[in-house]
Design a protein around this motif. Structure first.
Motif, short mmCIF file in Angstrom:
data_model
loop_
_atom_site.label_atom_id
_atom_site.label_comp_id
_atom_site.label_asym_id
_atom_site.label_seq_id
_atom_site.Cartn_x
_atom_site.Cartn_y
_atom_site.Cartn_z
N TYR A 130 0.84 -1.19 0.00
CA TYR A 130 0.00 0.00 0.00
C TYR A 130 0.88 1.25 0.00
CZ TYR A 130 -4.22 -2.80 0.37
OH TYR A 130 -5.24 -3.68 0.12
N ASN A 131 0.80 2.12 1.01
CA ASN A 131 1.63 3.33 0.99
C ASN A 131 3.13 3.01 1.05
OD1 ASN A 131 -0.86 4.91 3.00
ND2 ASN A 131 -0.52 5.25 0.83
N VAL A 267 -2.38 4.96 -3.34
CA VAL A 267 -3.15 3.75 -3.60
C VAL A 267 -4.64 4.05 -3.57
CG1 VAL A 267 -1.39 2.19 -2.71
CG2 VAL A 267 -3.14 3.08 -1.17
N ASP A 269 -8.02 1.52 -3.16
CA ASP A 269 -8.52 0.16 -2.95
C ASP A 269 -9.93 0.08 -3.51
OD1 ASP A 269 -9.27 -2.32 -2.08
OD2 ASP A 269 -8.32 -2.10 -0.11
#
Length: 271
Positions: A130-131, A267, A269
């Motif tokens: 993710y990050n 990101v 989702d």
């Protein structure tokens, strides 16, 4: 037929149909053990892992108002990419179906299964990306059921826009887990510090979040004064490990640029 079932997000399932928390805990353990019997590794992440690691803190965790009415919404797993091809038939044997859209979007790095005893299972392969990436290579053997405490905490510290739920997860981890220099039974501060010493962006996000944790404890009414003090002390100890670790050449050069340049991966989702 498995392929005729329709995927529903957990939040869209009426409460009278929704599985009890005990079902999630039983299923998470069952699937991990069954995968092991078939030569595969599945390791639990998220709030269910915290329940497995710290059963004596479950009552406090629920009083922290982190979990909500449904308590759990899915089972999150980490696994190795070498098991990817075996995972679909495995979950089909367990009465789950593959959510094909998620598989296409992720390129196979994340698979979602649905329709069994719990409405949704997420399996992430090799890393949580993710990050800031959390790498699992060689780390899923540390605990027989869950990802390590260290990796659980890193999953929270890597979040740039950290929310109240993730802060409370980090608070519980820092309250319940020891800080040390090994992976088994504690948060490995030496491992965390090494990661941060090589990646200024991850360092900046993590140290910022540790400071947020120290501030956030005051707003968690379920904690008593001694617990707040312990969380602050644990966060400060981990921060000291991070700050004291020698930094790489690349880290020092990147630090000169600071936040003028994007220091994390953006990101989105689909869930």
């Amino acid at each position: 037929m498995l392929n005729e079932r329709k995927f529903r997000l957990p939040k869209d399932i009426p409460m009278d149909e929704y599985p009890k928390p005990e079902v999630y805990l039983e299923e998470a353990r069952h699937l991990t053990e069954e995968a092991q019997k078939q030569g595969m590794l599945l390791r639990v992440m998220g709030p269910i892992a915290l329940h497995f690691y710290f059963p004596e803190y479950v009552d406090l965790y629920r009083r922290m108002e982190r979990l909500g009415e449904r308590v759990f919404t899915d089972i999150d797993y980490a696994s190795y990419g070498k098991f990817r091809n075996k995972m679909v038939p495995f979950f089909e044997q367990q009465n789950y179906s593959l959510e094909k859209r998620a598989a296409m979007i992720s390129g196979g790095t994340r698979l979602i299964f649905f329709g069994g005893r719990v409405p949704m299972i997420d399996v992430f392969y090799d890393r949580l990306d993710y990050n800031h990436p959390i790498e699992y290579k060689g780390r899923l053997e540390i605990h027989p059921l869950c990802v390590s405490m260290t990796d659980l905490l890193l999953q929270k510290l890597q979040i740039v826009q950290i929310n109240d739920k993730d802060l409370k997860d980090a608070i519980l981890l820092l309250l319940a887990a020891r800080i040390g220099e090994a992976d088994e039974g504690m948060v490995n501060a030496k491992y965390v510090a090494k990661l941060m010493s090589e990646d200024w962006g991850f360092y900046y996000t993590s140290t910022t979040n540790l400071e947020r944790v120290r501030t956030a404890v005051d707003g968690v009414k379920a904690l008593d004064d001694a617990q707040r003090v312990k969380v602050r002390e644990q966060a400060a100890l981990l921060s000291k490990y991070i700050e004291d670790a020698p930094k790489s050449w690349g880290w020092r050069n990147r630090a000169k640029v600071g936040t003028k340049k994007l220091w994390y991966k953006e990101v989105s989702d689909w869930m």
